[in-house]
Enzyme design. Sequence first.
Site, mmCIF file in Angstrom:
data_model
loop_
_atom_site.group_PDB
_atom_site.id
_atom_site.type_symbol
_atom_site.label_atom_id
_atom_site.label_comp_id
_atom_site.label_asym_id
_atom_site.label_seq_id
_atom_site.Cartn_x
_atom_site.Cartn_y
_atom_site.Cartn_z
ATOM 1 N N HIS A 60 0.805 -1.228 0.000
ATOM 2 C CA HIS A 60 0.000 0.000 0.000
ATOM 3 C C HIS A 60 0.837 1.276 0.000
ATOM 4 O O HIS A 60 0.389 2.310 -0.517
ATOM 5 C CB HIS A 60 -0.907 0.029 1.231
ATOM 6 C CG HIS A 60 -1.881 -1.090 1.287
ATOM 7 N ND1 HIS A 60 -3.073 -1.082 0.602
ATOM 8 C CD2 HIS A 60 -1.834 -2.284 1.939
ATOM 9 C CE1 HIS A 60 -3.731 -2.217 0.840
ATOM 10 N NE2 HIS A 60 -2.993 -2.959 1.647
ATOM 11 N N GLU A 127 -7.506 -4.069 -3.340
ATOM 12 C CA GLU A 127 -7.809 -4.878 -2.157
ATOM 13 C C GLU A 127 -9.153 -4.414 -1.591
ATOM 14 O O GLU A 127 -9.230 -3.574 -0.723
ATOM 15 C CB GLU A 127 -6.711 -4.785 -1.089
ATOM 16 C CG GLU A 127 -6.913 -5.850 -0.012
ATOM 17 C CD GLU A 127 -5.975 -5.722 1.173
ATOM 18 O OE1 GLU A 127 -6.030 -6.612 2.042
ATOM 19 O OE2 GLU A 127 -5.203 -4.760 1.251
ATOM 20 N N ALA A 138 -8.279 -3.791 9.026
ATOM 21 C CA ALA A 138 -8.092 -2.337 9.016
ATOM 22 C C ALA A 138 -8.745 -1.705 7.794
ATOM 23 O O ALA A 138 -8.315 -0.668 7.302
ATOM 24 C CB ALA A 138 -6.603 -1.998 9.055
ATOM 25 N N ASN A 217 -4.767 -14.206 8.058
ATOM 26 C CA ASN A 217 -5.188 -12.880 8.517
ATOM 27 C C ASN A 217 -6.449 -12.436 7.766
ATOM 28 O O ASN A 217 -6.529 -12.534 6.547
ATOM 29 C CB ASN A 217 -4.083 -11.845 8.296
ATOM 30 C CG ASN A 217 -2.807 -12.198 9.044
ATOM 31 O OD1 ASN A 217 -1.752 -12.387 8.452
ATOM 32 N ND2 ASN A 217 -2.913 -12.309 10.361
ATOM 33 N N GLY A 218 -7.441 -11.957 8.531
ATOM 34 C CA GLY A 218 -8.651 -11.442 7.898
ATOM 35 C C GLY A 218 -9.495 -12.524 7.244
ATOM 36 O O GLY A 218 -10.102 -12.289 6.200
ATOM 37 N N ASP A 272 2.297 -6.262 2.418
ATOM 38 C CA ASP A 272 1.136 -5.509 2.911
ATOM 39 C C ASP A 272 1.613 -4.235 3.613
ATOM 40 O O ASP A 272 0.981 -3.746 4.555
ATOM 41 C CB ASP A 272 0.288 -6.371 3.844
ATOM 42 C CG ASP A 272 -1.123 -5.818 4.051
ATOM 43 O OD1 ASP A 272 -1.515 -4.900 3.303
ATOM 44 O OD2 ASP A 272 -1.826 -6.294 4.964
ATOM 45 N N LEU A 306 -4.080 -5.103 13.886
ATOM 46 C CA LEU A 306 -2.955 -4.884 12.984
ATOM 47 C C LEU A 306 -3.441 -4.126 11.759
ATOM 48 O O LEU A 306 -4.507 -4.413 11.215
ATOM 49 C CB LEU A 306 -2.337 -6.218 12.560
ATOM 50 C CG LEU A 306 -1.497 -6.935 13.623
ATOM 51 C CD1 LEU A 306 -1.197 -8.367 13.195
ATOM 52 C CD2 LEU A 306 -0.195 -6.190 13.892
ATOM 53 N N ALA A 307 -2.644 -3.142 11.340
ATOM 54 C CA ALA A 307 -3.034 -2.256 10.237
ATOM 55 C C ALA A 307 -1.974 -2.329 9.141
ATOM 56 O O ALA A 307 -1.118 -1.459 9.013
ATOM 57 C CB ALA A 307 -3.193 -0.816 10.735
#
Length: 388
Positions: A60, A127, A138, A217-218, A272, A306-307
């Site tokens: 990102h 995303e 996040a 994650n996620g 990420d 977590l971001a």
Amino acid sequence: MEQIIKAKYIVLENEVLEDHYLVIEDGKFKQTTDHIPENSQVIDYGDAYISAGLVDTHIHGYKNADVMDADAEAIQTIANGIVENGVTSWLPTTLTASVEQLDAACQVIGENADKITGAKIQGIFLEGPYFTEKYKGAQNKDYMSDPSIEQLLKWQELANGLVKKIAIAPERQGVKEFIKVAKENGIYVALGHSDATYHQAALAVQDGANIFVHTFNGMRGIHHREPGMVGAALNLKDVYAEVIADGFHVHPAAIELIVKSRGTDETALVTDCMRAGGMPDGRSTLGEFEVMVQDGMARLVSDGNLAGSILKMIDGVKNMVNWGIVSLPDALRMASLNPAKSVGIDDICGKIEAGYAADFIVVTPNAELVVTYIDGEMKYQKDEKQAK
């Protein structure tokens, strides 16, 4: 003009050459050889490894710049910065945001991609925003919805065809047709930020999805009676499992489980990384959210989630080796060839092969980055951080 580079090892797609030379001509790989004419000028890196440049398909931001800034200068900052981490190709990655913000990000990249220097833009990764609130992470739930083919085609138009990958939650309505249209338009479909069952994920893969976003994650976890998204990522055939190997997002033992399940050829390292990458600890932002960065972790101020990460790709490689999960050549391929293959750009990057652009790195046996080359030109050298 011909250049000759030597190191103890050269990591190729299916083998590792020892005591060979890498010959480069006019910015492209020409050949590897164990013999060169006498009196040739050689740059010799000793006992190091030469590898294809790293390919980050999920990133990102970096150096206080973010893709969602929708600003050409921000994109250039990221492209310059990540060369220091061994990355030579990348997919600028958006967040779940308003349609207008995503329009702007796609348009800026579409209009400027061919002008950006440093790490090469090989496409765009959207995303979201077609995710599930339960595993929003996040991402902003206010902008989540069922997938829209109309929106996707507009983003592809604004991006001048650069959208290469989009992540969706497979339990959303309209997924089957959406995947079909995405594939018809050269867009790879990833699955993530999802509460899908194993069956729902399997149907999406059957329809053409092929990547699991930052595995573990996620997403719905694994259970022996409902294997969920994680079970699908580990068990389905012919898919790629992304992993963030920073030691915070996923325990090394769980990463080892991914590698044992997917193999070294279907595990793809990603960062990420968000705008706080390459910056000192302290306050930052991810989209519309406030973030605190401390001790190597970026977390939302609001709830501690977590971001994204501040991981450098070369450090992900190093961690995979230091944790004893894979060899250095395999870790390098997981950060170059495998991500490239996952989105169909391995025909232009991700490996050392005659005719490809001479984008490569040199690393020590301890996975320390020595130098990054793009098109045969040195762009970064450790302890000499000014790009040439």
